[in-house]
Design a protein around this motif. Structure first.
Motif, PDB file in Angstrom:
ATOM      1  N   GLN A 398      -5.041 -35.068 -55.120  1.00  0.00           N
ATOM      2  CA  GLN A 398      -5.912 -34.821 -54.417  1.00  0.00           C
ATOM      3  C   GLN A 398      -5.218 -33.933 -53.008  1.00  0.00           C
ATOM      4  O   GLN A 398      -6.119 -33.240 -52.379  1.00  0.00           O
ATOM      5  N   VAL A 399      -4.117 -34.525 -52.597  1.00  0.00           N
ATOM      6  CA  VAL A 399      -3.231 -33.701 -51.540  1.00  0.00           C
ATOM      7  C   VAL A 399      -3.300 -32.263 -51.932  1.00  0.00           C
ATOM      8  O   VAL A 399      -3.242 -31.251 -51.242  1.00  0.00           O
ATOM      9  N   ALA A 400      -2.817 -31.999 -52.992  1.00  0.00           N
ATOM     10  CA  ALA A 400      -2.492 -30.752 -53.568  1.00  0.00           C
ATOM     11  C   ALA A 400      -3.620 -29.683 -53.582  1.00  0.00           C
ATOM     12  O   ALA A 400      -3.349 -28.617 -53.404  1.00  0.00           O
ATOM     13  N   VAL A 401      -4.747 -30.406 -53.913  1.00  0.00           N
ATOM     14  CA  VAL A 401      -5.917 -29.454 -54.057  1.00  0.00           C
ATOM     15  C   VAL A 401      -7.113 -29.404 -52.580  1.00  0.00           C
ATOM     16  O   VAL A 401      -7.409 -28.511 -52.450  1.00  0.00           O
ATOM     17  N   ILE A 402      -7.155 -30.592 -52.180  1.00  0.00           N
ATOM     18  CA  ILE A 402      -8.071 -30.959 -51.129  1.00  0.00           C
ATOM     19  C   ILE A 402      -7.243 -31.067 -49.780  1.00  0.00           C
ATOM     20  O   ILE A 402      -6.554 -32.238 -49.784  1.00  0.00           O
ATOM     21  N   ASN A 403      -6.851 -30.216 -48.947  1.00  0.00           N
ATOM     22  CA  ASN A 403      -5.837 -30.537 -47.895  1.00  0.00           C
ATOM     23  C   ASN A 403      -6.220 -29.642 -46.731  1.00  0.00           C
ATOM     24  O   ASN A 403      -7.382 -28.921 -46.831  1.00  0.00           O
ATOM     25  N   ASP A 404      -5.592 -29.793 -45.636  1.00  0.00           N
ATOM     26  CA  ASP A 404      -5.968 -29.185 -44.427  1.00  0.00           C
ATOM     27  C   ASP A 404      -4.953 -27.937 -44.313  1.00  0.00           C
ATOM     28  O   ASP A 404      -4.950 -27.933 -43.085  1.00  0.00           O
ATOM     29  N   MET A 405      -4.225 -27.459 -45.085  1.00  0.00           N
ATOM     30  CA  MET A 405      -3.562 -26.322 -44.864  1.00  0.00           C
ATOM     31  C   MET A 405      -4.475 -25.198 -44.430  1.00  0.00           C
ATOM     32  O   MET A 405      -5.488 -24.977 -44.554  1.00  0.00           O
ATOM     33  N   ASP A 406      -3.567 -24.507 -43.641  1.00  0.00           N
ATOM     34  CA  ASP A 406      -4.452 -23.051 -43.022  1.00  0.00           C
ATOM     35  C   ASP A 406      -4.738 -22.139 -44.390  1.00  0.00           C
ATOM     36  O   ASP A 406      -3.923 -21.659 -44.988  1.00  0.00           O
ATOM     37  N   LYS A 444      -3.159 -15.494 -49.617  1.00  0.00           N
ATOM     38  CA  LYS A 444      -3.360 -16.442 -48.827  1.00  0.00           C
ATOM     39  C   LYS A 444      -4.002 -17.968 -49.500  1.00  0.00           C
ATOM     40  O   LYS A 444      -4.502 -17.790 -50.632  1.00  0.00           O
ATOM     41  N   LEU A 445      -3.757 -18.937 -49.006  1.00  0.00           N
ATOM     42  CA  LEU A 445      -4.048 -20.242 -49.594  1.00  0.00           C
ATOM     43  C   LEU A 445      -5.452 -20.440 -49.717  1.00  0.00           C
ATOM     44  O   LEU A 445      -5.858 -20.973 -51.001  1.00  0.00           O
ATOM     45  N   GLY A 446      -6.383 -19.913 -49.051  1.00  0.00           N
ATOM     46  CA  GLY A 446      -7.739 -20.099 -49.233  1.00  0.00           C
ATOM     47  C   GLY A 446      -8.196 -19.168 -50.520  1.00  0.00           C
ATOM     48  O   GLY A 446      -9.204 -19.541 -50.924  1.00  0.00           O
ATOM     49  N   GLN A 447      -7.378 -18.308 -51.134  1.00  0.00           N
ATOM     50  CA  GLN A 447      -7.911 -17.730 -52.086  1.00  0.00           C
ATOM     51  C   GLN A 447      -7.465 -18.262 -53.443  1.00  0.00           C
ATOM     52  O   GLN A 447      -7.890 -17.809 -54.418  1.00  0.00           O
ATOM     53  N   LEU A 448      -6.516 -19.196 -53.507  1.00  0.00           N
ATOM     54  CA  LEU A 448      -5.964 -19.969 -54.525  1.00  0.00           C
ATOM     55  C   LEU A 448      -7.100 -20.563 -55.337  1.00  0.00           C
ATOM     56  O   LEU A 448      -7.712 -21.538 -54.658  1.00  0.00           O
TER      57      LEU A 448
END
Length: 669
Positions: A398-406, A444-448
């Motif tokens: 859950q933390v790996a996929v749904i997180n508050d990373m930039d 970017k992390l948002g593209q993963l």
């Protein structure tokens, strides 16, 4: 033929997703669609459902999309229930609108017939009765209740408002509605997501018995094996049909690749031979005609394409623990877990090198156990203790996929923030082991994708080289190839593993022990998954037999006078007073019957013992030592014969007990 697609082209902008697609659904086939993440599996389902169209030019008359008349297609899309106040039962019952319309008309006709029993109404009522039977009107609501509970809900929750359910629960309810609607073509995209093992096993059985066609996309390999009878693979934008399930597809694909490689090499060798001959003799007047003939032979060859072996691995990380732990890694004694209330009580001991799988129903506390062991949730009672030199690494999907990373942060910077002392080359090397190339580390992390985020989280955790891995659903969001890579990595890992998973194939390959959250208890099984399944089956059969025997004894006692009820039920073979009276009149006949049965069972056991010895001799034959396929089949036959012997021994014991009960029964008269 339910559906036929020929020469289909699907593009998004300038990107080709599917090309020259030939796909068909015949009869009640159960079809699996497999391929790497992003290959176009979901696109194919959308094409079948009519959500997107082919991009073939109008001039391309070869393109075909043909759906047989009257065929209904069911496809689970993004969920959006409009009425949040309506209860789940009323929402699901919307599926039965035709059933209720039929029922209401039948009731209206019944009222009319009481006043005017004319032939027209009688004929209409008969037609409606046939329609009602075809729709299983008498059982549809019962099926709804059963299905609702099989998806992990309690019976009482069906009256809860839709707005009180989580997003995952609402997806389940939408799935229930889809199954109850019984479309002619059922399209399922990752149907086992968010389901626990009991629900997955129930769904398997339901889909195998489903009387219409099913097309499913799934990364659950056992699920595909047990349901599919046809497999389509999407690779390099193309699609190919293989008869059989997922395992059969793998075997056929490997055999086809080997043949193509041999044929390609043979053809290239022949081309080289002819070309060298031509070069040698092309300027010799007497050889000109022969050289021309050989050149034409090369030109007219049907060229065999060089096989492209798709790299099935997504990462090749190999690592070992930095230090070795003591022999006892983790122990829990009467550990009570939960939040505001106790969910379960757990006891187990984990030793160095063992791999313990935590399985069972959702909501029983599996993930809560991991959070308790890692200090995120306090224990409600009992105790747990880590052994000496234990260094744990924890992965929470859950933390790996749904997180508050930039989302604007790059993969490189995200990893480097955790390990700031590493050089740029060391960061790139670490990420490269998890299939992040030189270019991809700048993404970017948002593209993963979900799978890429899982790989990044695993990379960050494993870089510390812990000797205990605590993993919560590590295969979620990984495609089949990613799962294969993770399995291989963990199998080569020399440390200890504690993991939660619903992926039975992963559990079967990794686990050496099982911790099962079942019903209202937690049971520890010190065996691999296959043996656990056998032992659990025996346990359930024993419990079922005990319940049946208890019910039989109760029934006999209630049926007989008081003096007879004292001996009734001792063997569960004589269930009525009439049978008891017949035995008392001719006890020798009953005794002889039981003894004949024992003799026959002992003869069968002797045959089985001889057969088992022959199988073991064949298994240990040096001539078969390198034939792994044959050894695997022999092992399966040995296990089957050993299981047969256990059944025969149990049957002999049962008959011997019955013989003793008969003597006691006759002695009491």
């Amino acid at each position: 033929m339910r559906l036929l697609i020929r020469n289909a082209l699907v593009q998004y902008g300038a990107d080709t997703i599917l090309e020259d697609i030939d796909f068909e659904i015949r009869g009640n086939e159960k079809i699996a669609v497999v391929g790497r993440n992003g290959c176009g599996k979901t696109t194919l389902l959308k094409l079948i459902s009519g959500k997107i169209s082919m991009n073939n030019p109008d001039s391309d008359e070869k393109a075909v999309f043909q759906l047989s008349g009257g065929q209904s297609i069911g496809y689970l899309e993004q969920i959006n229930f409009e009425d949040k106040e309506i209860c789940a039962e009323d929402e699901i019952k919307k599926v039965f609108s035709d059933v209720y319309a039929c029922r209401d008309e039948m009731r209206e006709i019944e009222r009319s017939l009481s006043e005017d029993p004319n032939e027209r109404l009688i004929n209409r009522y008969a037609a409606l009765q046939k329609q009602w039977d075809a729709m299983n009107g008498d059982s549809c609501e019962r099926e709804m209740i059963v299905m609702f509970q099989k998806f992990g809900f309690s019976r009482e929750e069906i009256r809860k408002p839709m707005g009180t359910f989580s997003g995952g629960q609402q997806t389940k309810i939408a799935f229930i509605k889809l199954l109850l609607s019984k479309p002619d073509i059922l399209l399922l995209d990752e149907p086992t997501n968010h389901l626990d093992l009991p629900s997955i096993e129930w769904l398997e059985d339901y889909l195998k018995r489903y009387e219409k066609a099913v097309v499913l996309v799934s990364h659950d390999r056992i699920f595909l094996d047990r349901i599919a009878d046809v497999t389509y693979e999407i690779e390099y934008h193309r699609i190919r049909r293989y008869p059989g399930n997922y395992s059969a597809y793998l075997e056929q694909k490997e055999a086809a690749l080997l043949k193509q490689e041999k044929d390609y090499e043979a053809q290239q060798k022949e081309i080289k031979r002819l070309t060298e001959w031509i070069e040698k003799w092309k300027n010799t007047p007497t050889k000109v005609s022969a050289a021309r003939s050989k050149r034409m032979a090369i030109e007219h060859m049907v060229k065999i394409e060089k096989p492209r072996r798709f790299d099935r691995t997504t990462f090749r990380a190999h690592f070992s623990p930095k230090i070795e732990s003591f022999q006892t890694v983790l122990s829990a004694r009467n550990l009570k877990i939960g939040y505001d209330r106790e969910l379960s009580e757990v006891s187990f001991e984990l030793r160095r090198g063992e791999r313990l799988a935590i399985i069972g129903e959702n909501g029983k506390g599996k993930s809560t156990l991991l959070k308790t062991l890692t200090g995120q949730v306090p224990a409600l009672g009992g105790e747990f203790e880590y052994g000496g030199n234990v260094e744990a690494g924890y992965f929470d999907q859950q933390v790996a996929v749904i997180n508050d990373m930039d989302p604007e942060q790059t993969v490189f910077d995200n990893f480097h923030d955790v390990y700031p002392r590493l050089t740029n080359e060391q960061v790139r090397s670490a990420l490269g082991a998890f299939a992040f190339s030189q270019e991809e580390v700048e993404r970017k992390l948002g593209q993963l994708s979900g799978g890429e985020r899982v790989r990044l989280a695993l990379c960050k955790m494993l870089f510390t080289r812990p000797n205990l891995l605590i993993l919560d659903e590590p295969t979620n969001h990984l495609d089949i190839f990613g799962k294969d890579s993770l399995e291989q990595m963990i199998q080569e890992y020399s440390g200890t593993v504690l993991f939660v998973s619903h992926d039975r194939y992963f559990i079967r390959r990794i686990a050496t022990q099982i911790l099962d959250f079942e019903n209202d208890s937690v049971s520890f099984y010190p065996w691999p998954y296959e043996i656990y399944l056998e032992e659990r089956k025996k346990k359930l059969e024993r419990e079922s037999s005990a319940e049946i025997r208890k019910a039989e004894v109760k029934g006999i006692s209630e049926d007989l006078p008081e003096e007879d009820s004292k001996t009734a039920g001792q063997g569960s073979l004589w269930n009525t007073r009439a049978e008891l009276e017949m035995i008392r009149k001719n006890p020798g006949k009953e005794r002889a019957r039981i003894e004949r049965k024992i003799t026959k069972l002992e003869e069968d056991l002797a045959v089985s013992e001889n057969a088992l010895q022959d199988l073991k001799d064949a298994y240990h034959d040096p001539a078969a030592a390198a034939d792994y396929e044959k050894l695997g089949k022999l092992q399966e036959e040995i296990q089957a014969e050993e299981g047969r012997q256990e059944e025969l021994l149990a049957a002999i014991m049962e008959q011997e007990e019955a013989l003793e009960d008969l003597e006691q029964l006759l002695g009491s008269t």
